[in-house]
Design a protein around this motif. Structure first.
Motif, PDB file in Angstrom:
ATOM      1  N   THR A 155       0.926  -1.342  -0.094  1.00  0.00           N
ATOM      2  CA  THR A 155      -0.265   0.083   0.074  1.00  0.00           C
ATOM      3  C   THR A 155       0.922   1.319   0.134  1.00  0.00           C
ATOM      4  O   THR A 155       0.437   2.170  -0.569  1.00  0.00           O
ATOM      5  N   ALA A 156       2.077   1.186   0.796  1.00  0.00           N
ATOM      6  CA  ALA A 156       2.930   2.488   0.868  1.00  0.00           C
ATOM      7  C   ALA A 156       3.683   2.640  -0.546  1.00  0.00           C
ATOM      8  O   ALA A 156       3.593   3.961  -0.959  1.00  0.00           O
ATOM      9  N   THR A 157       3.894   1.733  -1.329  1.00  0.00           N
ATOM     10  CA  THR A 157       4.273   1.836  -2.831  1.00  0.00           C
ATOM     11  C   THR A 157       3.301   2.629  -3.657  1.00  0.00           C
ATOM     12  O   THR A 157       3.685   3.596  -4.261  1.00  0.00           O
ATOM     13  N   PHE A 158       2.067   2.388  -3.460  1.00  0.00           N
ATOM     14  CA  PHE A 158       1.153   2.850  -4.402  1.00  0.00           C
ATOM     15  C   PHE A 158       0.670   4.164  -4.016  1.00  0.00           C
ATOM     16  O   PHE A 158       0.701   5.280  -4.728  1.00  0.00           O
ATOM     17  N   MET A 159       0.646   4.225  -2.567  1.00  0.00           N
ATOM     18  CA  MET A 159       0.521   5.661  -2.019  1.00  0.00           C
ATOM     19  C   MET A 159       1.481   6.864  -2.366  1.00  0.00           C
ATOM     20  O   MET A 159       1.148   7.801  -2.480  1.00  0.00           O
ATOM     21  N   ALA A 160       2.816   6.277  -2.109  1.00  0.00           N
ATOM     22  CA  ALA A 160       3.712   7.260  -2.653  1.00  0.00           C
ATOM     23  C   ALA A 160       3.731   7.681  -4.093  1.00  0.00           C
ATOM     24  O   ALA A 160       4.330   8.894  -4.416  1.00  0.00           O
ATOM     25  N   ARG A 161       3.250   6.938  -5.095  1.00  0.00           N
ATOM     26  CA  ARG A 161       3.022   7.390  -6.479  1.00  0.00           C
ATOM     27  C   ARG A 161       1.985   8.141  -6.681  1.00  0.00           C
ATOM     28  O   ARG A 161       1.344   8.291  -7.625  1.00  0.00           O
ATOM     29  N   GLY A 162       0.998   8.289  -5.547  1.00  0.00           N
ATOM     30  CA  GLY A 162      -0.183   9.197  -5.841  1.00  0.00           C
ATOM     31  C   GLY A 162      -1.460   8.491  -6.341  1.00  0.00           C
ATOM     32  O   GLY A 162      -2.352   9.063  -6.848  1.00  0.00           O
ATOM     33  N   VAL A 163      -1.408   7.136  -6.227  1.00  0.00           N
ATOM     34  CA  VAL A 163      -2.590   6.298  -6.869  1.00  0.00           C
ATOM     35  C   VAL A 163      -3.699   6.614  -5.827  1.00  0.00           C
ATOM     36  O   VAL A 163      -3.697   6.499  -4.870  1.00  0.00           O
ATOM     37  N   GLY A 164      -4.794   6.956  -6.413  1.00  0.00           N
ATOM     38  CA  GLY A 164      -6.000   7.227  -5.738  1.00  0.00           C
ATOM     39  C   GLY A 164      -6.139   8.681  -4.986  1.00  0.00           C
ATOM     40  O   GLY A 164      -7.110   8.927  -4.408  1.00  0.00           O
ATOM     41  N   TYR A 165      -5.103   9.468  -5.282  1.00  0.00           N
ATOM     42  CA  TYR A 165      -5.237  10.844  -4.773  1.00  0.00           C
ATOM     43  C   TYR A 165      -6.351  11.566  -5.118  1.00  0.00           C
ATOM     44  O   TYR A 165      -6.684  11.742  -6.274  1.00  0.00           O
ATOM     45  N   SER A 166      -6.744  12.305  -4.445  1.00  0.00           N
ATOM     46  CA  SER A 166      -7.894  13.220  -4.591  1.00  0.00           C
ATOM     47  C   SER A 166      -7.801  14.466  -3.692  1.00  0.00           C
ATOM     48  O   SER A 166      -8.003  14.307  -2.331  1.00  0.00           O
ATOM     49  N   GLN A 167      -7.877  15.575  -4.066  1.00  0.00           N
ATOM     50  CA  GLN A 167      -7.977  16.848  -3.324  1.00  0.00           C
ATOM     51  C   GLN A 167      -9.146  17.008  -2.659  1.00  0.00           C
ATOM     52  O   GLN A 167      -9.202  17.475  -1.638  1.00  0.00           O
ATOM     53  N   ASP A 168     -10.122  16.404  -3.062  1.00  0.00           N
ATOM     54  CA  ASP A 168     -11.383  16.514  -2.505  1.00  0.00           C
ATOM     55  C   ASP A 168     -11.993  15.397  -1.527  1.00  0.00           C
ATOM     56  O   ASP A 168     -13.034  15.090  -0.877  1.00  0.00           O
ATOM     57  N   PHE A 169     -10.917  14.541  -1.200  1.00  0.00           N
ATOM     58  CA  PHE A 169     -11.176  13.145  -0.480  1.00  0.00           C
ATOM     59  C   PHE A 169     -11.334  13.835   1.018  1.00  0.00           C
ATOM     60  O   PHE A 169     -10.438  14.716   1.714  1.00  0.00           O
ATOM     61  N   PRO A 170     -12.261  13.409   1.580  1.00  0.00           N
ATOM     62  CA  PRO A 170     -12.698  13.778   3.273  1.00  0.00           C
ATOM     63  C   PRO A 170     -11.678  12.906   4.161  1.00  0.00           C
ATOM     64  O   PRO A 170     -12.192  11.783   4.720  1.00  0.00           O
ATOM     65  N   TRP A 171     -10.452  13.470   4.168  1.00  0.00           N
ATOM     66  CA  TRP A 171      -9.626  12.419   4.955  1.00  0.00           C
ATOM     67  C   TRP A 171      -9.891  12.402   6.340  1.00  0.00           C
ATOM     68  O   TRP A 171      -9.592  11.549   7.093  1.00  0.00           O
ATOM     69  N   GLN A 172     -10.830  13.475   7.178  1.00  0.00           N
ATOM     70  CA  GLN A 172     -11.137  13.387   8.393  1.00  0.00           C
ATOM     71  C   GLN A 172     -11.798  12.053   8.767  1.00  0.00           C
ATOM     72  O   GLN A 172     -11.586  11.073   9.844  1.00  0.00           O
ATOM     73  N   ALA A 173     -12.716  11.480   7.800  1.00  0.00           N
ATOM     74  CA  ALA A 173     -13.506  10.385   7.935  1.00  0.00           C
ATOM     75  C   ALA A 173     -12.759   9.294   7.914  1.00  0.00           C
ATOM     76  O   ALA A 173     -12.979   8.230   8.886  1.00  0.00           O
ATOM     77  N   GLU A 174     -11.942   9.040   6.856  1.00  0.00           N
ATOM     78  CA  GLU A 174     -10.860   7.939   6.881  1.00  0.00           C
ATOM     79  C   GLU A 174      -9.833   7.958   7.999  1.00  0.00           C
ATOM     80  O   GLU A 174      -9.740   6.945   8.536  1.00  0.00           O
ATOM     81  N   ALA A 175      -9.586   9.099   8.527  1.00  0.00           N
ATOM     82  CA  ALA A 175      -8.740   9.274   9.764  1.00  0.00           C
ATOM     83  C   ALA A 175      -9.475   8.380  11.062  1.00  0.00           C
ATOM     84  O   ALA A 175      -8.960   7.735  11.792  1.00  0.00           O
ATOM     85  N   ALA A 176     -10.802   9.119  10.941  1.00  0.00           N
ATOM     86  CA  ALA A 176     -11.851   8.353  12.270  1.00  0.00           C
ATOM     87  C   ALA A 176     -11.881   6.877  12.085  1.00  0.00           C
ATOM     88  O   ALA A 176     -11.912   6.304  13.239  1.00  0.00           O
ATOM     89  N   LEU A 177     -11.948   6.338  10.874  1.00  0.00           N
ATOM     90  CA  LEU A 177     -12.362   4.972  10.682  1.00  0.00           C
ATOM     91  C   LEU A 177     -10.999   4.201  11.142  1.00  0.00           C
ATOM     92  O   LEU A 177     -11.271   3.207  11.697  1.00  0.00           O
ATOM     93  N   ALA A 178      -9.772   4.595  10.865  1.00  0.00           N
ATOM     94  CA  ALA A 178      -8.575   4.115  11.178  1.00  0.00           C
ATOM     95  C   ALA A 178      -8.490   3.970  12.568  1.00  0.00           C
ATOM     96  O   ALA A 178      -8.175   3.005  13.356  1.00  0.00           O
ATOM     97  N   ALA A 179      -8.486   5.117  13.296  1.00  0.00           N
ATOM     98  CA  ALA A 179      -8.533   5.111  14.835  1.00  0.00           C
ATOM     99  C   ALA A 179      -9.747   4.312  15.398  1.00  0.00           C
ATOM    100  O   ALA A 179      -9.256   3.526  16.585  1.00  0.00           O
ATOM    101  N   LEU A 180     -10.699   4.150  14.795  1.00  0.00           N
ATOM    102  CA  LEU A 180     -11.952   3.254  15.323  1.00  0.00           C
ATOM    103  C   LEU A 180     -11.622   1.748  15.157  1.00  0.00           C
ATOM    104  O   LEU A 180     -11.349   0.833  16.075  1.00  0.00           O
ATOM    105  N   VAL A 181     -10.756   1.589  13.975  1.00  0.00           N
ATOM    106  CA  VAL A 181     -10.562   0.121  13.710  1.00  0.00           C
ATOM    107  C   VAL A 181      -9.190  -0.389  14.993  1.00  0.00           C
ATOM    108  O   VAL A 181      -9.471  -1.221  15.708  1.00  0.00           O
ATOM    109  N   PHE A 182      -8.301   0.624  15.083  1.00  0.00           N
ATOM    110  CA  PHE A 182      -7.201   0.212  16.028  1.00  0.00           C
ATOM    111  C   PHE A 182      -7.892   0.142  17.386  1.00  0.00           C
ATOM    112  O   PHE A 182      -7.532  -0.610  18.179  1.00  0.00           O
TER     113      PHE A 182
END
Length: 225
Positions: free
Chosen positions: A188-215
């Protein structure tokens, strides 16, 4: 008098001799030696290059250390381990914690201080997917850590009992899951570093909350068990 046959023979010997590695190195380095601006141009766009290099090295070496500690546990854990083997997996688990702190800190530096900056990673869904996998990895390791600590305390108090087959099998499965996570996270890190799926409109707060909830949820589950 000219001896053309000898000259031809010398040319043939020279042309058939293998290329020496030092000659190749010098040929490739010659442009940099002759024109230093070429060398400086390669790093002109990389501020804090030294710090970034050390952070990257710390990240990679920590990953190797984590892998080594998990493999040590995986190959040692079994029913009816001796006290020496229990001490060994306890030491490996301590090492796992130390390397875990190292990879977390170096990862923080790479995401915030160096590389592309947090603004880039925050809008990269695969970054938060990677964080979620790291959360699963960290949470699942709590089970083995808690068991190892409990058994170390019991051993110190003179209440040592051999580990049963059911518990050892559970700990081995967790080690296998951790090794699987280690194989997936760098992907996932290799794809991430190359901008695969990047979106300026992506609501990162929701994804961060989901990751924290999983952990948080998995941590509570494994510690409770």
């Amino acid at each position: 008098p000219l001896n053309l046959s000898d000259d031809i023979s010398n040319v043939q010997k020279t042309s058939s001799s293998p290329v020496r590695p030092e000659a190749v190195f010098l040929a490739s380095a010659l442009p940099l030696i002759a024109n230093p601006s070429v060398a400086s141009a390669a790093t002109a766009g990389a501020p804090n290059a030294v710090g970034s290099a050390f952070a990257a090295y710390g990240h990679y070496i920590s990953l190797i250390g984590i892998l080594a500690c998990i493999m040590a546990e995986r190959l040692t854990i079994k029913p009816n381990m001796t006290e020496e083997e229990e001490d060994f997996i306890a030491a490996a688990d301590i090492g796992l914690g130390v390397w875990g702190v190292g990879i977390a800190y170096s990862g923080y530096l790479r995401a915030v201080e160096y590389e592309k900056g947090f603004d880039f990673y925050a809008h990269e869904p695969l970054f938060w997917l990677k964080i979620a996998f790291v959360g699963v990895f960290g949470a699942s390791s709590f089970f083995n850590t808690v068991v190892i600590i409990q058994r170390a305390i019991a051993k110190r108090n003179g209440n040592f009992t051999p580990m049963g087959e059911k518990l050892s099998n559970r700990m081995i499965r967790i080690c296998n899951a951790e090794l699987t996570a280690i194989a997936i996270i760098p992907l996932t890190a290799t794809f991430m570093a190359r901008g695969v799926g990047y979106s300026q409109d992506f609501p990162w707060q929701a994804e961060a909350a989901l990751a924290a909830l999983v952990f948080g949820g998995l941590s509570f589950k494994y510690i409770k068990e």
